[in-house]
Design a protein around this motif. Structure first.
Motif, PDB file in Angstrom:
ATOM      1  N   ALA A  24       0.624  -0.551  -0.138  1.00 39.64           N
ATOM      2  CA  ALA A  24      -0.034  -0.269   0.069  1.00 39.64           C
ATOM      3  C   ALA A  24       0.649   1.693  -0.132  1.00 39.64           C
ATOM      4  CB  ALA A  24      -0.969   0.255   0.695  1.00 39.64           C
ATOM      5  N   ARG A  25       2.288   1.192   0.427  1.00 41.30           N
ATOM      6  CA  ARG A  25       2.915   2.160   0.546  1.00 41.30           C
ATOM      7  C   ARG A  25       3.374   2.943  -0.827  1.00 41.30           C
ATOM      8  NH1 ARG A  25       7.507  -0.537   4.133  1.00 41.30           N
ATOM      9  NH2 ARG A  25       6.916  -1.868   2.422  1.00 41.30           N
ATOM     10  N   ASN A  26       3.072   2.313  -1.681  1.00 40.90           N
ATOM     11  CA  ASN A  26       3.201   1.940  -3.070  1.00 40.90           C
ATOM     12  C   ASN A  26       2.666   2.958  -3.834  1.00 40.90           C
ATOM     13  OD1 ASN A  26       6.399   1.041  -3.227  1.00 40.90           O
ATOM     14  ND2 ASN A  26       5.446  -1.069  -3.809  1.00 40.90           N
ATOM     15  N   LEU A  27       1.190   3.350  -3.523  1.00 39.60           N
ATOM     16  CA  LEU A  27      -0.088   3.710  -4.001  1.00 39.60           C
ATOM     17  C   LEU A  27      -0.375   5.000  -4.072  1.00 39.60           C
ATOM     18  CD1 LEU A  27      -3.106   1.720  -2.257  1.00 39.60           C
ATOM     19  CD2 LEU A  27      -1.890   1.768  -4.640  1.00 39.60           C
ATOM     20  N   GLU A  28       0.763   5.880  -2.891  1.00 41.01           N
ATOM     21  CA  GLU A  28       1.065   7.298  -3.147  1.00 41.01           C
ATOM     22  C   GLU A  28       1.881   7.289  -4.131  1.00 41.01           C
ATOM     23  OE1 GLU A  28       4.575   8.143  -0.609  1.00 41.01           O
ATOM     24  OE2 GLU A  28       2.483   7.943   0.841  1.00 41.01           O
ATOM     25  N   LEU A  29       3.029   6.927  -5.604  1.00 41.62           N
ATOM     26  CA  LEU A  29       3.745   6.817  -6.345  1.00 41.62           C
ATOM     27  C   LEU A  29       2.993   7.088  -7.203  1.00 41.62           C
ATOM     28  CD1 LEU A  29       6.766   4.508  -5.242  1.00 41.62           C
ATOM     29  CD2 LEU A  29       5.779   6.874  -4.620  1.00 41.62           C
ATOM     30  N   TRP A  30       1.814   6.516  -7.297  1.00 46.97           N
ATOM     31  CA  TRP A  30       1.045   6.454  -9.082  1.00 46.97           C
ATOM     32  C   TRP A  30      -0.455   6.758  -8.838  1.00 46.97           C
ATOM     33  CZ3 TRP A  30      -2.600   3.090 -10.341  1.00 46.97           C
ATOM     34  CH2 TRP A  30      -2.327   1.884  -9.403  1.00 46.97           C
ATOM     35  N   PHE A  31      -1.559   6.683  -7.919  1.00 54.71           N
ATOM     36  CA  PHE A  31      -2.508   6.568  -7.524  1.00 54.71           C
ATOM     37  C   PHE A  31      -2.618   8.000  -7.327  1.00 54.71           C
ATOM     38  CE2 PHE A  31      -6.566   4.536  -5.851  1.00 54.71           C
ATOM     39  CZ  PHE A  31      -6.797   4.651  -7.329  1.00 54.71           C
ATOM     40  N   PRO A 133      -6.770   6.878 -16.055  1.00 58.49           N
ATOM     41  CA  PRO A 133      -6.205   6.040 -17.461  1.00 58.49           C
ATOM     42  C   PRO A 133      -4.894   7.039 -17.253  1.00 58.49           C
ATOM     43  CG  PRO A 133      -8.174   7.227 -18.695  1.00 58.49           C
ATOM     44  CD  PRO A 133      -8.438   7.466 -17.112  1.00 58.49           C
ATOM     45  N   ARG A 134      -4.978   8.396 -16.616  1.00 54.09           N
ATOM     46  CA  ARG A 134      -3.617   9.174 -16.420  1.00 54.09           C
ATOM     47  C   ARG A 134      -2.662   7.674 -15.195  1.00 54.09           C
ATOM     48  NH1 ARG A 134      -4.718  15.404 -15.897  1.00 54.09           N
ATOM     49  NH2 ARG A 134      -6.076  15.613 -18.019  1.00 54.09           N
ATOM     50  N   ASP A 135      -3.311   7.535 -14.280  1.00 52.47           N
ATOM     51  CA  ASP A 135      -2.826   6.879 -13.023  1.00 52.47           C
ATOM     52  C   ASP A 135      -1.997   5.286 -13.785  1.00 52.47           C
ATOM     53  OD1 ASP A 135      -3.960   8.135 -11.362  1.00 52.47           O
ATOM     54  OD2 ASP A 135      -5.429   7.705 -10.557  1.00 52.47           O
ATOM     55  N   ALA A 136      -2.773   4.871 -14.842  1.00 52.64           N
ATOM     56  CA  ALA A 136      -2.201   3.521 -15.395  1.00 52.64           C
ATOM     57  C   ALA A 136      -0.788   3.463 -16.210  1.00 52.64           C
ATOM     58  CB  ALA A 136      -3.874   3.551 -16.174  1.00 52.64           C
ATOM     59  N   ARG A 138       0.704   6.303 -15.101  1.00 53.40           N
ATOM     60  CA  ARG A 138       1.897   6.566 -14.179  1.00 53.40           C
ATOM     61  C   ARG A 138       2.396   5.170 -13.241  1.00 53.40           C
ATOM     62  NH1 ARG A 138      -0.187  11.133 -12.889  1.00 53.40           N
ATOM     63  NH2 ARG A 138      -1.977  10.557 -12.267  1.00 53.40           N
ATOM     64  N   LEU A 139       2.111   4.195 -13.183  1.00 50.47           N
ATOM     65  CA  LEU A 139       2.174   2.727 -12.723  1.00 50.47           C
ATOM     66  C   LEU A 139       2.871   2.194 -14.082  1.00 50.47           C
ATOM     67  CD1 LEU A 139       1.690   0.141 -10.770  1.00 50.47           C
ATOM     68  CD2 LEU A 139      -0.203  -0.409 -12.336  1.00 50.47           C
ATOM     69  N   GLY A 140       2.669   2.401 -15.026  1.00 50.37           N
ATOM     70  CA  GLY A 140       3.726   1.767 -16.130  1.00 50.37           C
ATOM     71  C   GLY A 140       5.256   2.212 -16.233  1.00 50.37           C
ATOM     72  N   GLU A 141       5.201   3.821 -15.455  1.00 51.54           N
ATOM     73  CA  GLU A 141       6.659   4.626 -15.588  1.00 51.54           C
ATOM     74  C   GLU A 141       7.280   3.761 -14.166  1.00 51.54           C
ATOM     75  OE1 GLU A 141       5.643   8.470 -15.642  1.00 51.54           O
ATOM     76  OE2 GLU A 141       5.296   8.705 -17.775  1.00 51.54           O
ATOM     77  N   ARG A 142       6.533   3.884 -13.523  1.00 46.27           N
ATOM     78  CA  ARG A 142       7.242   3.034 -12.062  1.00 46.27           C
ATOM     79  C   ARG A 142       7.367   1.298 -12.301  1.00 46.27           C
ATOM     80  NH1 ARG A 142       8.448   7.357  -8.648  1.00 46.27           N
ATOM     81  NH2 ARG A 142       7.219   9.033  -8.970  1.00 46.27           N
ATOM     82  N   LEU A 143       6.801   0.742 -12.885  1.00 51.33           N
ATOM     83  CA  LEU A 143       7.116  -0.537 -13.311  1.00 51.33           C
ATOM     84  C   LEU A 143       8.377  -0.698 -14.199  1.00 51.33           C
ATOM     85  CD1 LEU A 143       4.074  -2.079 -12.534  1.00 51.33           C
ATOM     86  CD2 LEU A 143       5.401  -2.572 -11.259  1.00 51.33           C
ATOM     87  N   GLY A 144       9.411   0.681 -14.993  1.00 51.84           N
ATOM     88  CA  GLY A 144       9.383   0.265 -15.527  1.00 51.84           C
ATOM     89  C   GLY A 144       9.251  -0.384 -16.865  1.00 51.84           C
ATOM     90  N   CYS A 148       3.355   1.520 -21.565  1.00 47.13           N
ATOM     91  CA  CYS A 148       2.030   0.439 -21.149  1.00 47.13           C
ATOM     92  C   CYS A 148       1.065   0.877 -22.126  1.00 47.13           C
ATOM     93  CB  CYS A 148       1.776   0.796 -20.197  1.00 47.13           C
ATOM     94  SG  CYS A 148       1.295   1.784 -19.340  1.00 47.13           S
ATOM     95  N   HIS A 149       0.431   0.234 -22.815  1.00 44.16           N
ATOM     96  CA  HIS A 149      -0.685   0.501 -23.635  1.00 44.16           C
ATOM     97  C   HIS A 149      -2.357   0.826 -22.535  1.00 44.16           C
ATOM     98  CE1 HIS A 149      -3.608   1.169 -27.921  1.00 44.16           C
ATOM     99  NE2 HIS A 149      -3.626  -0.693 -26.515  1.00 44.16           N
ATOM    100  N   VAL A 150      -3.051   2.076 -22.688  1.00 44.36           N
ATOM    101  CA  VAL A 150      -4.639   1.415 -21.994  1.00 44.36           C
ATOM    102  C   VAL A 150      -5.111   1.507 -22.958  1.00 44.36           C
ATOM    103  CG1 VAL A 150      -6.012   3.032 -21.349  1.00 44.36           C
ATOM    104  CG2 VAL A 150      -4.020   3.341 -20.641  1.00 44.36           C
ATOM    105  N   ILE A 151      -6.197   0.121 -22.995  1.00 45.21           N
ATOM    106  CA  ILE A 151      -7.196  -0.853 -23.310  1.00 45.21           C
ATOM    107  C   ILE A 151      -8.142  -0.323 -23.940  1.00 45.21           C
ATOM    108  CG2 ILE A 151      -7.759  -2.861 -24.357  1.00 45.21           C
ATOM    109  CD1 ILE A 151      -5.861  -4.245 -23.838  1.00 45.21           C
ATOM    110  N   ALA A 152      -9.443   0.041 -22.856  1.00 45.77           N
ATOM    111  CA  ALA A 152      -9.874   1.047 -22.398  1.00 45.77           C
ATOM    112  C   ALA A 152      -9.808   1.922 -21.644  1.00 45.77           C
ATOM    113  CB  ALA A 152     -11.691  -0.174 -22.647  1.00 45.77           C
ATOM    114  N   THR A 153     -10.558   3.023 -21.793  1.00 41.04           N
ATOM    115  CA  THR A 153     -10.825   4.119 -20.630  1.00 41.04           C
ATOM    116  C   THR A 153     -12.121   5.078 -21.322  1.00 41.04           C
ATOM    117  OG1 THR A 153     -10.163   6.910 -21.623  1.00 41.04           O
ATOM    118  CG2 THR A 153      -8.923   4.718 -22.070  1.00 41.04           C
TER     119      THR A 153
END
Length: 224
Positions: A24-31, A133-136, A138-144, A148-153
């Protein structure tokens, strides 16, 4: 209760993505639904609660893990937050499935509204449609995996609808109107000949005899 979902493909294994999300500590990094999360030594798992702050709030709340299936499913639920208009309870869920070149992740946000806040459900849904969609990404960027491809938004939106109102029966079609009759041309009547009535045969005057001269009518009288 607005519910917004978005699917995103991340080029990382399911294990890597799940381990990052379960902390849960990682949520503030991207969510965008989490502002800060306090440090905690408790391991990730069902029933574990973390102290966090919801964006725009100045009081600490609890964020509890209510579902935990390693490598498949993860759900966090926040405390009910009160304000003069009502209450709001946020629920964040993450569902993962392996793909050939990474992981398919579905992010879902539910906002359980109460009181007058239910009238603002369309506004809440609009905000999550913009931010998720922005959060998704940012998550891809944090995971390197910045590509990442947003399929449905978004994938799904559910809003509280009005009470069911049965459809009214269709009104009967009005009777067909007969075609209008063209007006008849107005013509002036021809004047009738006036016939003067003659005298009645019974009332016709008798013919007067021919007058005789007075000289011939008088007979000579003998002298006295």
């Amino acid at each position: 209760m607005p519910e917004i979902s978005v699917d995103v493909h991340i080029s990382r294994s399911v294990t890597e993505v799940y381990d990052f999300l379960s902390d849960a500590r990682n949520l503030e990094l991207w969510f965008s639904g989490v502002d800060t999360v306090a440090e905690s030594a408790e391991p990730a798992g069902p029933g574990v609660a973390h102290v966090y702050r919801f964006p725009g709030r100045h009081r600490d709340q609890l964020l509890q893990c209510v579902a935990y299936v390693p490598g498949e499913h993860l759900v966090f639920r926040g405390d009910r937050m009160w304000n003069p208009l009502g209450a709001q309870t946020p629920v964040y869920s993450f569902t993962l499935s392996p793909r050939r070149r990474g992981t398919l992740l579905r992010l879902t946000v539910q906002s359980r509204l109460a009181g007058a806040l239910t009238l603002l459900a369309p506004v809440v849904a609009m905000a999550w449609r913009r931010d998720l969609p922005r959060d998704a990404r940012r998550l891809g960027e944090r995971l390197g995996a910045p590509h990442c491809h947003v399929i449905a938004t978004p994938r799904r939106i559910r809003l509280p609808g009005p009470a069911f109102i049965p459809a009214a029966e269709p009104a009967a079609a009005p009777p067909a109107l007969a075609p209008p009759v063209p007006p008849r041309p107005q013509t002036r009547p021809e004047p009738r000949p006036q016939v003067r009535p003659g005298p009645h045969p019974e009332q016709q005057p008798e013919p007067r005899p021919a007058s005789v001269p007075a000289a011939k009518e008088r007979e000579s009288r003998p002298a006295a």
